[in-house]
Design a protein around this motif. Structure first.
Motif, PDB file in Angstrom:
ATOM      1  N   ARG A  62       0.811  -1.217   0.000  1.00  0.00           N
ATOM      2  CA  ARG A  62       0.000   0.000   0.000  1.00  0.00           C
ATOM      3  C   ARG A  62       0.845   1.267   0.000  1.00  0.00           C
ATOM      4  O   ARG A  62       0.325   2.374   0.008  1.00  0.00           O
ATOM      5  N   GLY A  63       2.163   1.118   0.013  1.00  0.00           N
ATOM      6  CA  GLY A  63       3.049   2.272  -0.055  1.00  0.00           C
ATOM      7  C   GLY A  63       3.183   3.032   1.256  1.00  0.00           C
ATOM      8  O   GLY A  63       3.642   4.170   1.269  1.00  0.00           O
ATOM      9  N   ILE A  64       2.808   2.404   2.349  1.00  0.00           N
ATOM     10  CA  ILE A  64       2.886   3.063   3.648  1.00  0.00           C
ATOM     11  C   ILE A  64       4.307   2.991   4.193  1.00  0.00           C
ATOM     12  O   ILE A  64       4.798   3.926   4.822  1.00  0.00           O
ATOM     13  N   ILE A  65       4.971   1.874   3.949  1.00  0.00           N
ATOM     14  CA  ILE A  65       6.385   1.717   4.279  1.00  0.00           C
ATOM     15  C   ILE A  65       7.087   1.181   3.042  1.00  0.00           C
ATOM     16  O   ILE A  65       6.444   0.845   2.049  1.00  0.00           O
ATOM     17  N   ARG A  66       8.397   1.080   3.124  1.00  0.00           N
ATOM     18  CA  ARG A  66       9.180   0.589   2.001  1.00  0.00           C
ATOM     19  C   ARG A  66      10.089  -0.529   2.467  1.00  0.00           C
ATOM     20  O   ARG A  66      10.544  -0.533   3.606  1.00  0.00           O
ATOM     21  N   SER A  67      10.337  -1.462   1.568  1.00  0.00           N
ATOM     22  CA  SER A  67      11.287  -2.529   1.884  1.00  0.00           C
ATOM     23  C   SER A  67      12.363  -2.564   0.811  1.00  0.00           C
ATOM     24  O   SER A  67      12.144  -2.135  -0.323  1.00  0.00           O
ATOM     25  N   PHE A  68      13.527  -3.053   1.201  1.00  0.00           N
ATOM     26  CA  PHE A  68      14.610  -3.266   0.254  1.00  0.00           C
ATOM     27  C   PHE A  68      15.467  -4.401   0.775  1.00  0.00           C
ATOM     28  O   PHE A  68      15.443  -4.724   1.956  1.00  0.00           O
ATOM     29  N   ASN A  69      16.196  -5.017  -0.128  1.00  0.00           N
ATOM     30  CA  ASN A  69      17.070  -6.121   0.261  1.00  0.00           C
ATOM     31  C   ASN A  69      18.507  -5.634   0.357  1.00  0.00           C
ATOM     32  O   ASN A  69      18.969  -4.877  -0.487  1.00  0.00           O
ATOM     33  N   TYR A  70      19.160  -6.107   1.387  1.00  0.00           N
ATOM     34  CA  TYR A  70      20.576  -5.839   1.549  1.00  0.00           C
ATOM     35  C   TYR A  70      21.228  -7.097   2.094  1.00  0.00           C
ATOM     36  O   TYR A  70      20.856  -7.579   3.171  1.00  0.00           O
ATOM     37  N   LYS A  71      22.146  -7.639   1.324  1.00  0.00           N
ATOM     38  CA  LYS A  71      22.882  -8.854   1.689  1.00  0.00           C
ATOM     39  C   LYS A  71      21.943  -9.992   2.095  1.00  0.00           C
ATOM     40  O   LYS A  71      22.120 -10.631   3.119  1.00  0.00           O
ATOM     41  N   GLU A  88      27.153   1.962   6.688  1.00  0.00           N
ATOM     42  CA  GLU A  88      28.405   2.253   7.386  1.00  0.00           C
ATOM     43  C   GLU A  88      29.267   0.992   7.433  1.00  0.00           C
ATOM     44  O   GLU A  88      28.796  -0.120   7.183  1.00  0.00           O
ATOM     45  N   CYS A  89      30.533   1.145   7.789  1.00  0.00           N
ATOM     46  CA  CYS A  89      31.464   0.015   7.875  1.00  0.00           C
ATOM     47  C   CYS A  89      30.982  -1.064   8.847  1.00  0.00           C
ATOM     48  O   CYS A  89      31.253  -2.244   8.649  1.00  0.00           O
ATOM     49  N   ASN A  90      30.243  -0.663   9.878  1.00  0.00           N
ATOM     50  CA  ASN A  90      29.744  -1.613  10.870  1.00  0.00           C
ATOM     51  C   ASN A  90      28.423  -2.273  10.447  1.00  0.00           C
ATOM     52  O   ASN A  90      27.833  -3.026  11.206  1.00  0.00           O
ATOM     53  N   GLY A  91      27.937  -1.962   9.230  1.00  0.00           N
ATOM     54  CA  GLY A  91      26.699  -2.555   8.724  1.00  0.00           C
ATOM     55  C   GLY A  91      25.460  -1.739   9.017  1.00  0.00           C
ATOM     56  O   GLY A  91      24.380  -2.046   8.515  1.00  0.00           O
TER      57      GLY A  91
END
Length: 129
Positions: A62-71, A88-91
């Protein structure tokens, strides 16, 4: 946030209210599904993984929040606006809040739309330090 749910005609259940509360608490960390789930389990020990997953999926659709993939991990964020996420370097993942960058992102969206005939649903830039 509850106003957005009402606008989208999404029933405000105790589980959704708690998910949103936790997302707002964890917003700056771009939490993973597991981080959100574990956080909710602290106050609602009987909540199931599928309930949290299904509600997060609905909020994203519904576009209320967003998701993305990382590793290989799905991360969630509250900001639907185009922006840059810096890893950041610490993830840790943080939002870059810079007006010049925002202007450039708007320019990229306009070029994609006008010159490439691509309608942008969302733009997310992920930069690793």
């Amino acid at each position: 946030m509850e106003e957005k749910l009402k606008e989208e005609k999404i029933k405000i259940t105790p589980q959704r209210r708690e998910i949103i509360r936790r997302l707002e608490e964890l917003e700056k960390t771009h939490p993973s599904f597991n981080q959100i789930y574990q956080s909710i389990k602290e106050t609602q020990p009987n909540v199931s993984r599928s309930t949290v997953h299904d509600n997060l999926k609905l909020l994203v659709e519904r576009g209320i929040i967003r998701s993305f993939n990382y590793k290989g991990e799905t991360r969630y964020e509250m900001s639907p606006e185009p922006h840059v996420n810096l890893v950041e370097c610490n993830g840790e993942i943080v939002d870059i809040k810079n007006q010049n960058i925002h202007k450039k992102l708007d320019e990229i969206i306009a070029i994609l739309k006008d010159e490439e005939n691509i309608k942008i649903k969302s733009l997310l830039v992920l930069v690793e330090k």
